[in-house]
Enzyme design. Sequence first.
Site, mmCIF file in Angstrom:
data_model
loop_
_atom_site.group_PDB
_atom_site.id
_atom_site.type_symbol
_atom_site.label_atom_id
_atom_site.label_comp_id
_atom_site.label_asym_id
_atom_site.label_seq_id
_atom_site.Cartn_x
_atom_site.Cartn_y
_atom_site.Cartn_z
ATOM 1 N N GLU A 102 -87.311 73.016 -36.864
ATOM 2 C CA GLU A 102 -87.010 74.088 -35.911
ATOM 3 C C GLU A 102 -86.390 75.340 -36.743
ATOM 4 O O GLU A 102 -86.495 76.245 -36.257
ATOM 5 C CB GLU A 102 -85.803 73.670 -34.792
ATOM 6 N N SER A 362 -47.694 28.460 -10.238
ATOM 7 C CA SER A 362 -46.620 28.047 -10.950
ATOM 8 C C SER A 362 -46.567 28.920 -12.443
ATOM 9 O O SER A 362 -45.708 28.497 -13.347
ATOM 10 C CB SER A 362 -46.923 26.453 -11.702
#
Length: 709
Positions: A102, A362
């Site tokens: 490009e 518990s």
Amino acid sequence: MTVQGTDARHKAGHDGGGRRRVFRIVAVAAAAAVVTTLAFAAWVVSLGPLPLAKAREISTTIVDRNGKLLRAYAMADGRWRLPVNARAEVDPTYLNVLLAFEDQRFYGHHGVDPLALLRAGFQLATRGHIVSGGSTITMQLARLMEPRRERSIYAKLRQIVRAVELERQLSKEEILDLYLALAPYGGNLEGIRAASIAYFGKEPKRLALAEAALLVALPQSPETRRLDRYPEAARAARDRVLDRMVEEKRITTDDAAQATAVAVPHMRKSIPILAPHASDQAVAIMKDVPVIHLTLDSRLQKVLEPLAHDRAIALGPNVSVAIMVVDNESGDVLAHVGSADYFDDSRAGQVDMTRAVRSPGSTLKPFIYGLAFEDGFVHPESLIDDRPIRFGSYAPENFDQTFQGTVPVRKALQLSLNVPAIALLDRVGSSRLASRLRQAGANLVLPKDEAPGLAMGLGGVGVTLQDLAQLYAGLPRLGTTLRLREIMPDADDERDPLRLMDQVAAWQVGNVLLGTPPPENATGNRIAFKTGTSYGYRDAWSVGFDGRVTIGVWVGRPDGAPVPGLIGRVAAAPILFDAFARTGKLPAALPKPPKGALLASNARLPLPLRRFRPFGELVRAGGDQALHIQFPLNGSRIELDRSGSAEASAMPVKVAGGVLPMTMLVNGTAVGQIDGRRQRLIDPPGPGFARLTVIDATGAADTVVVRIQ
């Protein structure tokens, strides 16, 4: 002479007229140039400032502690646009192919490449069609920032002007980053990062040559080369990029041949949605922040989410699973699994069960034992009775409705026996336990207008998985907690540690829990952990820790409906051990015993610590009367007359049973012997609570707490 003079005058007049014409032409040209320049300048000004703010808008992005993507939210118009740093987050192969294809002189021009424009014009004139556009990456960025459909000289001129402005305001790296974030890849995908994730299922940091060439080709015509619609067109465009690289000797023919043999993807992949509950919470807190850094570890999150999903499916319909992993040292949350499946409505997937208030079963017992160790009236090797007992109208029973008799405190906690835990809580005090847990950062939720009671030791209180994980992380930290955090802090973010219990007590609890029998097919003595099951089989819990991390697991139905057979040890503990295995690290050793820790067998303990006796115990095993403080009563208020003599203001203590001689202690300090009549006058301490203890010759002891006024 006359003719010559006439000719000279004619010539002079001719030269003067020529100069005037030239001057007029120059003047007109100069004026035209000035007018053109002014008009061009006015046009440039009319363009306004560069729309950089709009161009920099991105999808709200959630990343982990290492910058890896956890989740992204599409922009308001549905586009996916993710931020990217070219040098740190993009494969160099892609960058090399992009610039070669490009904009070969990207780092040498100032926005416009005259040679590229001349080449494009020559190719158009000689071939009759556009071969290359001559646009630099900066010009392409300008077009992306101000998109226009027409292709004209005016549009090209606008791109040139904007490209020059971009080069003046931004560095080359910033221009490249912005281009890589805006480049179109078809549909609602913008930027190389979104495209790489959607098409290849990975970040663009490592791309094969075929992948790099494809990502270079797609932005040239993103809609006609969409991989999910026109894969063959995309493949042809990719191959042309590879051919160009061969022509320019950027790659070898063999490399190109191998790349062209690779098939292109035909389907888009989903953008990752890791830690959706943590992400939603972070977005709600950090409004309008484009990139939010969490403390989570994406690798750990990625392996625990499938674990929660698979185990929930195996446990039955409508069941969900939540998992929380905390770094002990920093309090950072490393993994946050809020449900079995975020998108499963049948399991209320979007409800974050790590933040839901549930009955802990518990799981609060270790903190009862920790305070008992801290108070010094019991030791892990002390003996304690597990037998039927009643506390007023409350008579606790064990889960299996059997009793173990006399057992070591260590075993009582490891087996999660209910009676010993409640007996210790009665001695420690429910309000004190609740206060200490709140002090350590936990938000305990009690029924409206109800005070803490003994039932909270077996789950009669509400708590979240996040708070439980924070409390348990305080045990390997030897007694201090840190408030959990999921959003990465600023440099000056410091949190003060919160007190849970003293160092020795915390170490003792961790040492006991390390010996808890592991679930089936798991290795013991590597992870300290505790399980819990809430009343009615609504919640199953398992929370454990090693020297590095704490992991909490919750299993149940988000709507609170019971699940028959849902037990912490069976449903949650295996998930806990699997979660530790999936951390990828062997369990780290717990801290060494701190200074002052008493390491001894029961036979070598001081007499008062060899056996725990709850308040109100009156009968010995052999039928003799046990030591018992008859006056003052536990919890009573004593008003003393301090106006008279010292004898008048003294407080009497009376005991029953026991074996002489007996020692009297006030707030842990010996004050003398009980006389033969089993009583003694003591000088009371100042106003407030006082702990009175009597120890007989066999080591039996009894204690009451009174309030002196």
